[in-house]
Design an enzyme around this catalytic site. Structure first.
Site, PDB file in Angstrom:
ATOM      1  N   GLU A 396     -51.991  -3.624  30.422  1.00  0.00           N
ATOM      2  CA  GLU A 396     -53.167  -4.275  31.001  1.00  0.00           C
ATOM      3  C   GLU A 396     -54.401  -4.004  30.126  1.00  0.00           C
ATOM      4  O   GLU A 396     -55.321  -4.800  30.072  1.00  0.00           O
ATOM      5  CB  GLU A 396     -53.405  -3.786  32.439  1.00  0.00           C
ATOM      6  CG  GLU A 396     -54.266  -4.723  33.248  1.00  0.00           C
ATOM      7  CD  GLU A 396     -54.262  -4.402  34.745  1.00  0.00           C
ATOM      8  OE1 GLU A 396     -53.676  -5.176  35.507  1.00  0.00           O
ATOM      9  OE2 GLU A 396     -54.842  -3.381  35.138  1.00  0.00           O
ATOM     10  N   HIS A 425     -26.592   5.321  28.913  1.00  0.00           N
ATOM     11  CA  HIS A 425     -25.432   4.609  29.467  1.00  0.00           C
ATOM     12  C   HIS A 425     -25.836   3.226  29.942  1.00  0.00           C
ATOM     13  O   HIS A 425     -25.139   2.614  30.748  1.00  0.00           O
ATOM     14  CB  HIS A 425     -24.822   5.444  30.592  1.00  0.00           C
ATOM     15  CG  HIS A 425     -24.415   6.797  30.107  1.00  0.00           C
ATOM     16  ND1 HIS A 425     -23.196   7.055  29.523  1.00  0.00           N
ATOM     17  CD2 HIS A 425     -25.115   7.961  30.029  1.00  0.00           C
ATOM     18  CE1 HIS A 425     -23.138   8.313  29.154  1.00  0.00           C
ATOM     19  NE2 HIS A 425     -24.302   8.895  29.439  1.00  0.00           N
ATOM     20  N   LYS A 530     -54.293 -14.562  39.902  1.00  0.00           N
ATOM     21  CA  LYS A 530     -54.788 -14.441  41.280  1.00  0.00           C
ATOM     22  C   LYS A 530     -55.370 -15.765  41.749  1.00  0.00           C
ATOM     23  O   LYS A 530     -55.163 -16.198  42.873  1.00  0.00           O
ATOM     24  CB  LYS A 530     -55.875 -13.365  41.367  1.00  0.00           C
ATOM     25  CG  LYS A 530     -55.364 -11.952  41.344  1.00  0.00           C
ATOM     26  CD  LYS A 530     -56.533 -11.007  41.573  1.00  0.00           C
ATOM     27  CE  LYS A 530     -56.151  -9.575  41.262  1.00  0.00           C
ATOM     28  NZ  LYS A 530     -57.296  -8.677  41.205  1.00  0.00           N
TER      29      LYS A 530
HETATM   30  O1  LIG Z   1     -57.624  -1.397  43.185  1.00  0.00           O
HETATM   31  P1  LIG Z   1     -57.641  -2.866  43.355  1.00  0.00           P
HETATM   32  O2  LIG Z   1     -59.008  -3.450  43.251  1.00  0.00           O
HETATM   33  O3  LIG Z   1     -56.979  -3.255  44.655  1.00  0.00           O
HETATM   34  O4  LIG Z   1     -56.835  -3.520  42.187  1.00  0.00           O
HETATM   35  C1  LIG Z   1     -55.477  -3.246  41.992  1.00  0.00           C
HETATM   36  C2  LIG Z   1     -55.056  -3.626  40.607  1.00  0.00           C
HETATM   37  O5  LIG Z   1     -55.308  -4.998  40.396  1.00  0.00           O
HETATM   38  C3  LIG Z   1     -55.797  -5.193  39.084  1.00  0.00           C
HETATM   39  O6  LIG Z   1     -57.139  -5.492  39.151  1.00  0.00           O
HETATM   40  C4  LIG Z   1     -55.094  -6.291  38.383  1.00  0.00           C
HETATM   41  O7  LIG Z   1     -54.736  -7.269  39.252  1.00  0.00           O
HETATM   42  C5  LIG Z   1     -55.570  -3.882  38.380  1.00  0.00           C
HETATM   43  O8  LIG Z   1     -56.381  -3.709  37.299  1.00  0.00           O
HETATM   44  C6  LIG Z   1     -55.788  -2.941  39.490  1.00  0.00           C
HETATM   45  O9  LIG Z   1     -55.301  -1.673  39.211  1.00  0.00           O
END
Ligand SMILES: O=P(O)(O)OC[C@H]1O[C@](O)(CO)[C@@H](O)[C@@H]1O
Length: 617
Positions: A396, A425, A530
Site C-alpha cells: 500500500e 512443502h 471504494k
Molecule cells: O482505519 P480505517 O480508516 O478504517 O481504514 C482501514 C484501511 O483502509 C485503508 O484506508 C485502505 O482502504 C488503509 O490504508 C487502512 O489501513
C-alpha cells in the site's frame, strides 16, 4: 419487503419460482496479475528499454541500464562478503545478512547520493515536515515510541496521555476493576476486534506473535464484511458475548466494512439482550463518524487515532497497543524495541543502518521498479502473520502510479509468504527451479523454545535443529540456483524484537520510497475501489426501484435485463445489473429471476412483493 426465493438457472428452460442454481459468476483474473505476469517475462534491460521508449520511467533508467553480475559462488569470497556486510544490533539481538543479494560495490557507490537524500528526507519527516503532500499531512509514527521527537509539546502530550490511558484502561479491565455489566464471570474474558487493513493487520500479527498461551483476554477479529465470517466469530463467542470487550478500530471512522461489522455485532448484542455501549470501545480520529457514534451512545471508552499516523503504520498507536496490553503483552517493551531500532536507522552510514541496507537490497533485487517479488519466510509459527502484515505496509505504501514529480511510474514491490518450513512443502519447489521472479527474506529466530523445555528427538538433534536445518538448506539451495535472499535473525520472539521488526520495515519502506521518489503515505488507488463499490450499491438501489415499480403493476411486469438497464438509464452497465440480480437471487432477496445464468438474455426478473410506498420515496 417480503423475502421470496431468488432463482437463476443454468438450464435454458424457464422454471419460475423454483430454486435452480446458485453460482459464482465473476472469476475474471485480476488485471494486475496479468500486468505482473507480462513483466516477469522481460529481462530487466528490456523492461527498462520498454519503459524508457514509452516515456514511463524517468527515475530509475540510469542505474537499471547496468547489467548484473552473476552471484558470488567462491566459498571464501562469499564468507568474506558475509562478514563484511553482516549487521548486528547487539542490544536488540538482531542481525541482518545481505550477503546473498548480489549488489556490487559500484552499485552501492552509485546509490550513495540517493541514500543520503533519503536520510535527509527521513530527518525532515521526523521533524514534522508535510511528508504526505497529497493529503497535506505530517507522518509521525516514529514519535509514538519516542514522544520527545514530536515537533511540538501539544503532540508530545497527546502521545504520552494516550499511552497512559491505554495502560490504565487495560490494567483495569484485566484486573476486573472495569467489568462487563451482565457477565457471570464478572470480568471481561474476550476481545472482539472490528477493523480492517491497518486497523487489523498489526493487532493480528502481534497477537499471533506474542499473546501468551493463556492470555487474560483472548482476541478474535472481524476484518471483513463477509456475513458468514462475522457470524462465525460471533457464534464462536457463544455465551461469552456477555464478557466480550468489542474494540472498533477505524482511523477514518467511516470504513464500510468496519461499520458493517459494528452493526452486525450490535445486532447480536440486542438479540442476546445485552447493552452494547457498556462493552464497546472505539479507537478512531476525534470527531469521526465512529467517534461521534461512540460518544453519543456512551460507549465504555474512546481512544484517539492521530491524523499524522497512517493506518498501516499504526501498530504503536492505541490501535496496536490497546489490544496487545489487554492480552498481557508488555507494550512498553514493544515501544522500546521500536525506539532502539529507529535510533539505529538514523545513522547516515549505510552499513550501520539496517533499514537502508534493506531498502538498497530491494532496489537491487527488483531493479528499483518491483520487477521481482519479495517472498517473506519466517521460520517460526508465531511469526506467520508477519508476511501478511508486511504485505499491506509495503504494497500500500509503494504501489503507486505516479512519482512525486508527477511521472507515471507504476511502482511497487509485491510481498507474499507464509512460513517455513511449512512452505517447503508447498511452493518452494517453484522458487528453487521455476520462474525466477522473486527474492526471499528469511526471518530466523535463534531461540527454539523457552529454556529448560528442549530435548533431543534423536542423538544430538532437537526438533528446532530441524527447523534451523530447513532454513539454512533452503537458503543455500536457492542461492546455488542464483536466487537471492536476505536473512533477518532475532534471538527470540519478544515484545522488544517484534517492536524492532515493525520499526525496521517501516523505516525501510520510507527510505525505499525516497529512493524511488514516491509518496509512501497515501493510498489513492484504494479510494478508486471504494468509490466503485459505492457506485455498485447505488446501482443496486436503482435496480430495486425499477423492479419495484414494474412489480407493482397489475399484472406484474417481469423485466428482461435490457429493460432493467434501460429503465435505470444505465444501458452500458448491463453486465453489472446482471451480477447484481444474480447475487440477490442467490441470497433469497425478495426477487424472482427466471431463466438461465448461462444465458443472461433469457432472464426475466420481478419482485415477489411490491412496495407501493417505495414508489413515492
Ligand atoms: O482505519 P480505517 O480508516 O478504517 O481504514 C482501514 C484501511 O483502509 C485503508 O484506508 C485502505 O482502504 C488503509 O490504508 C487502512 O489501513
Amino acid at each position: 419487503m417480503a423475502s421470496l426465493s431468488g432463482l437463476c438457472s443454468s438450464s435454458p428452460s424457464l422454471k419460475p419460482k423454483t430454486p435452480l442454481l446458485k453460482t459464482t459468476i465473476n472469476s475474471r483474473p485480476l488485471r494486475t496479475s496479468l500486468t505482473f505476469a507480462t513483466r516477469y517475462r522481460l529481462e530487466p534491460i528490456q523492461s527498462v528499454a520498454r519503459e524508457i521508449s514509452t516515456g514511463l520511467s524517468k527515475t530509475n533508467d540510469k542505474l537499471l541500464s547496468k547489467p548484473k553480475q552473476g552471484l558470488e559462488k567462491d566459498p571464501s569470497a562469499l564468507w568474506r562478503r558475509y562478514v563484511d556486510w553482516l549487521y548486528q544490533h547487539k542490544e536488540l539481538g538482531l542481525c541482518l545478512d545481505v550477503s546473498r543479494i548480489g549488489f556490487t560495490d559500484e552499485f552501492v557507490a552509485e546509490m550513495e547520493p540517493r541514500l543520503q537524500k533519503a536520510f535527509k528526507d527521513m530527518e525532515k519527516l521526523e521533524k514534522g515536515a508535510i511528508a504526505n503532500p497529497d493529503e497535506g499531512r505530517m507522518v509521525g509514527h516514529y514519535w509514538l515510541r519516542n514522544s520527545s521527537l514530536a515537533p511540538n509539546s501539544f503532540l508530545k502530550t497527546q502521545i504520552d496521555q494516550t499511552l497512559d490511558a491505554v495502560c490504565k484502561f487495560a490494567d483495569e479491565v484485566v484486573s476486573g476493576k472495569i467489568k462487563p455489566p451482565s457477565s457471570p464471570e464478572g470480568r471481561f474474558t474476550q476481545i472482539l476486534s472490528v477493523g480492517i487493513g491497518g486497523s487489523a493487520l498489526g493487532p493480528q500479527f502481534v497477537a499471533e506473535a506474542l499473546a501468551p498461551d493463556n492470555p487474560p483476554l483472548k482476541i478474535r477479529f472481524i476484518d471483513n464484511t463477509d456475513p458468514a465470517g462475522i457470524d462465525h466469530q460471533i457464534a464462536q463467542l457463544g455465551p461469552e458475548l456477555s464478557s466480550t470487550l468489542v474494540i472498533v478500530i477505524s482511523k477514518s471512522g467511516g470504513t464500510p466494512e468496519t461499520r458493517n461489522g459494528l452493526l452486525e455485532v450490535q445486532k447480536s448484542f440486542r438479540e442476546a439482550g445485552l447493552e452494547f455501549a457498556k462493552q464497546g470501545v472505539a479507537i478512531t480520529q476525534e470527531n469521526s463518524l465512529l467517534d461521534n457514534t461512540a460518544r453519543i451512545e456512551g460507549w465504555l471508552a474512546r481512544f484517539p487515532m492521530f491524523d499524522w499516523v497512517g493506518g498501516r503504520t499504526s501498530e504503536m498507536s492505541a490501535v496496536g497497543l490497546l489490544p496487545a496490553a489487554l492480552q498481557g503483552i508488555d507494550i512498553r517493551e514493544m515501544l522500546a524495541g521500536a525506539s532502539s531500532m529507529d535510533e539505529a536507522n538514523r545513522t547516515t552510514v549505510l552499513r550501520n543502518n539496517p533499514a537502508a541496507m534493506l531498502a538498497l537490497c530491494w532496489y537491487w533485487a527488483s531493479d528499483g521498479m518491483g520487477s521481482k517479488d519479495m517472498v517473506v519466510l519466517p521460520y517460526k509459527d508465531s511469526l506467520l502473520l508477519f508476511s501478511r502484515y508486511l504485505q499491506q505496509l509495503v504494497m500500500e505504501s509503494l504501489g503507486k502510479e505516479f512519482d512525486l514529480d508527477g511521472n507515471r511510474v507504476n511502482q511497487g514491490l509485491t510481498v507474499y509468504g507464509n512460513k517455513g518450513s511449512t512452505d517447503q512443502h508447498a511452493y518452494i519447489q517453484q522458487l528453487r527451479e521455476g520462474v525466477h521472479n522473486f527474492f526471499v527474506t528469511f526471518i530466523e529466530v535463534l531461540r527454539d523454545r523457552p529454556p529448560g523445555h528442549d530435548w533431543e528427538l534423536e542423538p544430538g538433534v532437537t526438533c528446532g535443529d530441524y527447523l534451523f536445518g530447513m532454513l539454512q538448506g533452503t537458503r543455500s539451495a536457492l542461492y546455488a540456483n542464483d536466487r537471492e535472499s536476505i536473512t533477518v535473525t532475532v534471538q527470540e520472539v519478544t515484545p522488544r524484537s517484534v517492536g524492532a521488526l515493525v520499526a525496521l520495515y517501516e523505516r525501510a519502506v520510507g527510505i525505499y520510497a525516497s529512493l524511488i521518489n514516491i509518496n509512501a503515505y497515501h493510498q489513492p488507488g484504494v479510494e478508486a475501489g471504494k468509490k466503485a463499490a459505492g457506485e455498485v450499491l447505488a446501482l443496486q438501489k436503482r435496480v430495486l426501484a425499477v423492479l419495484n415499480e414494474a412489480s407493482c403493476k397489475e399484472p406484474v411486469e417481469p423485466l428482461t435485463l435490457e429493460e432493467v438497464a434501460e429503465r435505470c438509464h444505465e444501458e452500458e452497465d448491463i453486465e453489472m445489473i446482471y451480477k447484481i440480480i444474480a447475487h440477490m437471487a442467490a441470497n433469497d432477496r425478495a426477487l424472482i429471476a427466471e431463466g438461465s445464468c448461462g444465458s443472461p438474455r433469457s432472464i426475466k426478473v420481478f419482485l415477489g412483493e411490491c412496495n407501493v410506498d417505495e414508489l413515492y420515496a
